[in-house]
Design an enzyme around this catalytic site. Sequence first.
Site, short mmCIF file in Angstrom:
data_model
loop_
_atom_site.label_atom_id
_atom_site.label_comp_id
_atom_site.label_asym_id
_atom_site.label_seq_id
_atom_site.Cartn_x
_atom_site.Cartn_y
_atom_site.Cartn_z
N GLU A 1 0.82 -1.22 0.00
CA GLU A 1 0.00 0.00 0.00
C GLU A 1 0.85 1.27 0.00
O GLU A 1 0.79 2.07 0.94
CB GLU A 1 -0.88 0.02 1.26
CG GLU A 1 -1.85 -1.12 1.33
CD GLU A 1 -2.63 -1.13 2.64
OE1 GLU A 1 -3.75 -1.63 2.62
OE2 GLU A 1 -2.12 -0.63 3.67
N PRO A 2 1.63 1.49 -1.02
CA PRO A 2 2.44 2.71 -1.03
C PRO A 2 1.58 3.96 -1.30
O PRO A 2 0.69 3.94 -2.16
CB PRO A 2 3.41 2.48 -2.20
CG PRO A 2 2.75 1.47 -3.07
CD PRO A 2 1.83 0.66 -2.21
N GLY A 3 1.81 4.99 -0.55
CA GLY A 3 1.12 6.26 -0.77
C GLY A 3 2.15 7.31 -1.13
O GLY A 3 2.29 7.75 -2.28
N ARG A 4 2.95 7.66 -0.13
CA ARG A 4 3.94 8.73 -0.29
C ARG A 4 4.86 8.48 -1.48
O ARG A 4 5.14 9.39 -2.25
CB ARG A 4 4.77 8.81 1.00
CG ARG A 4 5.72 10.00 1.06
CD ARG A 4 6.70 9.85 2.23
NE ARG A 4 6.08 9.53 3.48
CZ ARG A 4 5.69 10.43 4.38
NH1 ARG A 4 5.88 11.71 4.16
NH2 ARG A 4 5.13 10.04 5.52
N ARG B 1 3.09 20.23 7.41
CA ARG B 1 4.04 19.19 7.83
C ARG B 1 5.21 19.72 8.66
O ARG B 1 5.76 19.00 9.46
CB ARG B 1 4.51 18.36 6.63
CG ARG B 1 3.36 17.58 5.99
CD ARG B 1 3.81 16.58 4.95
NE ARG B 1 4.44 15.42 5.55
CZ ARG B 1 5.72 15.20 5.60
NH1 ARG B 1 6.57 16.06 5.05
NH2 ARG B 1 6.20 14.13 6.18
N TYR C 1 5.53 17.93 12.09
CA TYR C 1 6.66 16.99 12.22
C TYR C 1 8.03 17.64 12.07
O TYR C 1 9.03 16.94 11.96
CB TYR C 1 6.58 15.89 11.14
CG TYR C 1 5.22 15.35 10.82
CD1 TYR C 1 4.49 14.63 11.77
CD2 TYR C 1 4.66 15.53 9.55
CE1 TYR C 1 3.25 14.11 11.45
CE2 TYR C 1 3.42 15.00 9.24
CZ TYR C 1 2.71 14.30 10.19
OH TYR C 1 1.48 13.79 9.87
N CYS D 1 -1.70 33.55 11.11
CA CYS D 1 -1.39 34.27 12.33
C CYS D 1 -0.91 33.30 13.39
O CYS D 1 -1.62 32.97 14.34
CB CYS D 1 -2.63 35.01 12.81
SG CYS D 1 -2.94 36.41 11.78
N TYR E 1 0.54 14.08 1.36
CA TYR E 1 0.19 14.62 2.69
C TYR E 1 0.33 16.13 2.77
O TYR E 1 0.66 16.67 3.83
CB TYR E 1 1.03 13.93 3.78
CG TYR E 1 0.89 12.42 3.76
CD1 TYR E 1 -0.31 11.82 4.10
CD2 TYR E 1 1.95 11.60 3.37
CE1 TYR E 1 -0.45 10.44 4.05
CE2 TYR E 1 1.81 10.22 3.32
CZ TYR E 1 0.61 9.65 3.67
OH TYR E 1 0.47 8.28 3.61
N1 LLP Z 1 -1.33 1.77 4.65
C1 LLP Z 1 -1.72 2.18 5.87
C2 LLP Z 1 -2.57 1.31 6.66
C3 LLP Z 1 -1.31 3.41 6.37
O1 LLP Z 1 -1.69 3.78 7.57
C4 LLP Z 1 -0.50 4.25 5.57
C5 LLP Z 1 -0.09 5.56 6.04
C6 LLP Z 1 -0.13 3.80 4.29
C7 LLP Z 1 -0.55 2.55 3.87
C8 LLP Z 1 0.70 4.62 3.35
O2 LLP Z 1 1.96 4.91 3.85
P1 LLP Z 1 3.03 5.68 2.92
O3 LLP Z 1 3.41 4.75 1.79
O4 LLP Z 1 2.36 6.90 2.42
O5 LLP Z 1 4.15 5.97 3.83
N2 LLP Z 1 0.68 12.45 7.54
C9 LLP Z 1 1.96 11.77 7.64
C10 LLP Z 1 1.92 10.39 7.09
C11 LLP Z 1 0.90 9.48 7.77
C12 LLP Z 1 0.89 8.11 7.17
C13 LLP Z 1 -0.24 7.32 7.74
N3 LLP Z 1 -0.41 6.03 7.19
C14 LLP Z 1 3.02 12.63 6.94
O6 LLP Z 1 2.70 13.71 6.45
O7 LLP Z 1 4.19 12.26 6.92
#
Ligand code: LLP
Length: 441
Positions: free
Chosen positions: A294-297, A334, A338, A365, A394
Amino acid sequence: MNERDTLKVNNKGHLEIGGMDAVEIAKIYGTPVYVFDEAHIRNMMRVYKHTIEKFYKSNGLVVYASKAFSCMAVYAIAQSEGIGVDVVSGGELYTAIKAGFDSSKIYMHGNNKLPHELKLAIDNKIGTIVLDSYREVDMVDELAQQNGIIQNVLIRINPGVEAHTHEFIQTARTDSKFGFSVSDGAAQSITEYVLSKKNLRLRGFHCHIGSQIFETQSFIIAARKVMDFIAIIKKETGFESDTLNIGGGFGIWYNDEDPKLKLSDYENCLKSLINAVKEKAQEHGLNEPFLVIEPGRSIIGEAGITLYTVGAIKDIKGIKKYVAVDGGMFDNPRYALYQSKYTVMLANRASEPCTEKVSVAGKCCESGDLIAVDVSLPKAESGDIMAVLSTGAYNYSMASNYNRNFIPAAILVKDGKAEYIVKPQTYDDIIRNDVVPEYLK
Ligand code: LLP
């Protein structure tokens, strides 16, 4: 430069993304604006997909974690690449459905899914729900019964892996709010409970160890632990999991403290993970499970940049110089959350040498409203177009209307052409849901 570089400096000395001059983009669409390079998004989706095809006989699915960036166009891209998506709310699910996304390839996550979200999911024949509480097991079983279906589910387990990343984005430590811990027996108990439910079909287990992780070893350790757990469950209950969902978390480049990975690095990381799963299957005499990642970032992060216009400049002599832009924590929270680091450029003077260190401030502000601290830039002037790189993940998805600022528009660029994928907000959008009770008028 590597093959994933979406950015170039053109012969005018301007930053270029997806074949379009960033200064031109700012002129046409205004600032702040999020800009996404479609080719880059597709390349990343493909590298994961092809790796599973090549090294795991297509026995798996790439699922884009749409929490990183959710809008109808991104689901359309994922659909056209033949991958799945993960959603974590009714809102993301609704967006995917409205974009015409094949619901059988949607995975639904969340540690506290609401009754109406589960109903939306089941009414729309969602492929898989990843269970994360007893309450949810009961709710999903009941809704499935009402709809006369057997719902495919996974259980989120927590293998207790500590990944080296910010503690707020670590998710599989033993004290996490996510998942059922393997070490204290909670994961086994929930498994037995789910197996007792008539309208649930347990396919297997999910774990997600965190985000922005560069150590392949962390993923491998997690995969091995989940495979060991699958073997224990088989021995204790006779149930053999046919799916292993290992989550996302692969890191990306934000600034020069991060490695700049090539497509082949992502391929190698996934290949090592696949090998670990194969070895464990062999060791325990298990079938090789259907592998979900499940890649997102890593799919969307480096594909996006944000363009701003420089406004006020405040030089506190000998102490600090602030360059303020027309955005801020409302489009990119962010740093505030963080202390994230970014690479910043002047898009209209991209080939000029950096001569000073500045902090990029937003217009909210709030003193903590910063985008980047102590970054190198050529001497910025009001009116310069600033680009913040690697803002695809994000940023838009965590944007807000704080201080009643507009959430910026998003555009998609491809072969030198741009299209809106999220239109700009207007003042009317800002007050759309406001109501003044009669007695206050
Ligand atoms: N699968 C699950 C169950 C997750 O909780 C997440 C991310 C992903 C996949 C995707 O992870 P990635 O490949 O994007 O790393 N707001 C934070 C990141 C929170 C990620 C939460 N879960 C930021 O801005 O760094």
